[in-house]
Write an enzyme that holds these catalytic residues in place. Structure first.
Site, mmCIF file in Angstrom:
data_model
loop_
_atom_site.group_PDB
_atom_site.id
_atom_site.type_symbol
_atom_site.label_atom_id
_atom_site.label_comp_id
_atom_site.label_asym_id
_atom_site.label_seq_id
_atom_site.Cartn_x
_atom_site.Cartn_y
_atom_site.Cartn_z
ATOM 1 N N SER B 38 21.939 21.047 44.987
ATOM 2 C CA SER B 38 21.533 19.748 45.511
ATOM 3 C C SER B 38 20.677 18.951 44.537
ATOM 4 O O SER B 38 19.494 18.719 44.770
ATOM 5 C CB SER B 38 20.764 19.962 46.827
ATOM 6 N N CYS B 42 24.281 12.572 38.535
ATOM 7 C CA CYS B 42 24.499 11.265 37.907
ATOM 8 C C CYS B 42 23.233 10.718 37.267
ATOM 9 O O CYS B 42 23.289 9.810 36.437
ATOM 10 C CB CYS B 42 25.015 10.263 38.925
ATOM 11 N N ASP B 282 34.494 17.352 43.955
ATOM 12 C CA ASP B 282 35.248 17.097 42.723
ATOM 13 C C ASP B 282 36.450 18.015 42.523
ATOM 14 O O ASP B 282 37.294 17.749 41.665
ATOM 15 C CB ASP B 282 34.321 17.233 41.497
ATOM 16 N N TRP B 433 30.734 -21.635 44.988
ATOM 17 C CA TRP B 433 31.882 -20.728 45.095
ATOM 18 C C TRP B 433 31.515 -19.484 44.296
ATOM 19 O O TRP B 433 31.452 -19.530 43.060
ATOM 20 C CB TRP B 433 33.147 -21.360 44.492
#
Lengths: 449, 449
Positions: B38, B42, B282, B433
């Site tokens: 755990s 990343c 994974d 926009w």
């Protein structure tokens, strides 16, 4: 075919330009009462905050360009006053006070909205200002410069009030804000509005909530007194930012149907109750994608989109606008504030049985430097599980995140469906479970499985 | 009921924790070959970049907490080697080299993925490293410290390669990057990948594209030589970042079905071809919401979500996971890079007839200070108008904007539908926009009306 447009801002000029591109052989006449067309009104607070910039920086396209390059007969200084539907004509007053009458085949009413000014003593005094048009912006900026304004009272605490409050503080002007209602941002979950309120106060702004305003009076030393119950707030200038109201009187006088809050009622092709007359922008209503009912939310994107819609419908490609989700975002000092869809109360009023969660989540991954707190709220219908709205407040990542929720509202997604979305993750930008997903996961526990 | 989990990272520990919460009376055994469970894998590049932090900062929950507070029988240092499906057992080797055999009622294979290391000479030399586990991170950080690394050769130019390249530059280490393929980010529109490439080079990174790698050899002064065609690149360290491959051999040996790229094939409830065995993370495949086909995209959110899904399915609340949209984001120095859905080529391969636009748009409103350029790409199916994917690159607002597009892909929206969405606008955050809408409006011209 002659297309006449009343009002030369976002909706009007978008419609005129696109119509002329769609149908180059047609005649397009735009009647604009001021001398300004096509400017970024929303940029005014930021421009006013910067003494080195001129308001005219906000002009996106100059009147001359519309005339010479686009072939639009743009008549500034022309105030339309009466629409004669039987005669298919518009009457009004021109630049030098001369009356005019113009016939139309198709007419667009894009008259926008005006600030609400209460009918109380002193709101016509020198130094009492409102901000809507570019000319309003010039007057405010020039007043600040020429009078050496050191203190301002802002009446109202909505988006424009808060954006202007930030602008005044940038200029080191003392700010008192006052409003009659006792709650800071009443549409916002209290956990979130508290954060925005604290950010405002942290920047030295004095907030006076729940004070009825009685009058504005002249005081000593060029000061104005905003007289409230039991207190008078003093400033060199008073900004009235109590919201806006649609400019629909001319339409109403012509017998056109009105919708919510007196806005001009239009269908999904922007047509009013008269098939030859369209309306778009802040003066017109729209459908709300969550309730399916008419609503009036005057914002810039909708105005531009509706302008295009009129042009396309007239060119034989009728649009079928889905409507607004109620997405609105603004900056309050260092904070990003964002909402879309319905608040809990709005959802109750609309007949849903809403449930709500509000959470705090880190803006970045576990142990990633620079992480701050993102406050996130979401509302769903208890029985159907349908998402109804959301709010986000934080130092980073609130504004663009709201778009994911806006798309979900357009698609009538349930919380369960939304909670399964493959949203972005990388440590500098979010936790593994994006705060939007964490909020949805919490809300899922409150809806019928 | 005994639930055995092989692998104690994102998917495995998510499943174990949630299963124990769902069914407190059940027995949960987790077999993890390393001593780490755990952690935020990343986050490793950012941690390695900061000499003041320890890799263990990235541990989200310690092994002890899982054992004492959550009642999970977590066995670190336990390497599973064989699954006997008939016997419902797992055999392997324990902490002190002792063999073990454990019976299961339900089994989860969450063995993750491993870096691809080519079968070439010298890839086993001291100083040739890969980054996948926390232990890999510790080794790299300690190698940099103890050896006084001044130069690195990175083989590969994917997400991890680029994130590590940034980390090395933060540490003032010279970086050469090399890969056999001639294109920088081959899945990306060239207008966008060029921006990312220039950002990388602007930070002093030497890129060597289209060079076949022959071997790694020991050089002088503790340097390693990465021998390519016609050139040798030198560094004190070599990072092999050529992608990952699913750890599915044990599953394959047990006769379980495999999917794309050799990942373990699972259904929408995470069940493998054996109804008592699940797989998540994974090592497992997933459905792609755009193609409807199986795909293998090993990312953290999917692993966590799948872990939860296994726990809920086992608790009698079977999940029906919609799948991944292929959303992936990363930071390259000052740039935000984001993608979701299919690239043009991927859309062609999947049998669509894709059309594409790539535009540049300002990140903020007209005349708003601090505006930068946002690069935006979108792909749609020409005939149906369905949105298939999008990419964004910019200094601000790329990452969170991609979420709106990801939601649209989950909902199978057309470009037309997406172009009508009520997205956020305020001058500090976007033009009226939004760039996403401008891109959609351009793409609309290329699809069948």
């Amino acid at each position: 075919m002659r297309f006449v447009v009343i009002g030369g801002d976002a909706a009007g000029m978008s419609a005129a330009s696109r119509f002329k591109r769609n149908m180059p052989d047609s005649e397009v006449i735009v009647l604009e009462q001021s001398n300004d067309v096509s400017y970024s009104a929303c940029g005014m607070p930021y421009n006013i905050a910067d003494p080195d910039r001129e308001l005219d920086d906000l002009v996106v396209r100059k009147a001359e360009v519309f005339r010479s390059k686009q072939g639009i007969d743009l008549r500034t200084g022309h105030r339309a006053e009466v629409i004669d539907r039987e005669d298919h004509s518009v009457q009004g007053v021109g630049e030098r006070g001369e009356p005019f009458e113009i016939h139309y085949d198709k007419l667009l009413i894009a008259t926008g909205a005006s600030p609400i000014i209460p009918d109380l003593p002193g709101f016509d005094l020198d130094g009492v200002m409102a901000l809507k048009t570019l000319e309003d912006g010039r007057k405010i900026k020039s007043f600040i410069r020429s009078r050496g304004v050191k203190s301002v009272v802002i009446i109202g605490m909505g988006y424009i009030a808060l954006e202007m409050c930030e602008a005044f503080r940038e200029l080191d002007i003392e700010v008192n804000m006052v409003k009659p209602r006792p709650v800071f941002l009443p549409w916002m979950h209290p956990d979130l509005s508290r954060v925005v309120q604290e950010e405002t106060e942290r920047h030295g702004v004095n907030l006076h909530l729940g004070l009825d305003i009685k009058a504005i009076e002249k005081g000593h030393d060029h000061l104005l007194n905003v007289v409230c119950e039991g207190i008078a707030l003093q400033g060199h200038m008073v900004l009235v930012a109590m919201g806006v109201t649609p400019n629909s009187r001319m339409a109403a006088d012509a017998g056109l149907e009105l919708g919510p809050e007196g806005a001009i009622s239009v269908d999904r092709s922007l047509r009013t109750s008269d098939p030859d007359i369209f309306s778009a922008g802040d003066c017109a209503d729209a459908y709300h994608v969550v309730t399916g009912q008419k609503t009036w939310i005057p914002l810039a994107l909708r105005a531009n989109r509706a302008g295009w819609g009129v042009a396309d419908t007239l060119a034989g490609k009728p649009v079928n606008l889905k409507g607004v989700a109620g997405t609105a975002v603004f900056k309050v000092f260092d904070l990003e504030v964002a909402r879309t869809g319905l608040s809990l109360k709005e959802a109750q009023t609309a007949g849903f049985h809403p449930v709500e969660v509000a959470i705090k989540a880190p803006s970045r991954a576990h142990a990633h430097p620079g992480s701050t707190t993102l406050y996130s709220e979401m509302v769903a219908d208890q029985g159907s599980g349908r998402l109804l709205g959301g709010q986000l407040v934080g130092l980073e990542g609130a504004v663009h995140r709201i778009n994911a929720l806006a798309v979900a509202l357009h698609q009538r997604m349930t919380v369960r469906e939304f909670s399964q979305c493959d949203l972005a993750y990388a440590p500098p930008f979010s936790p593994v479970w994006d705060p939007l997903l964490t909020t949805a996961n919490q809300l899922l526990k409150k809806v019928t499985p």
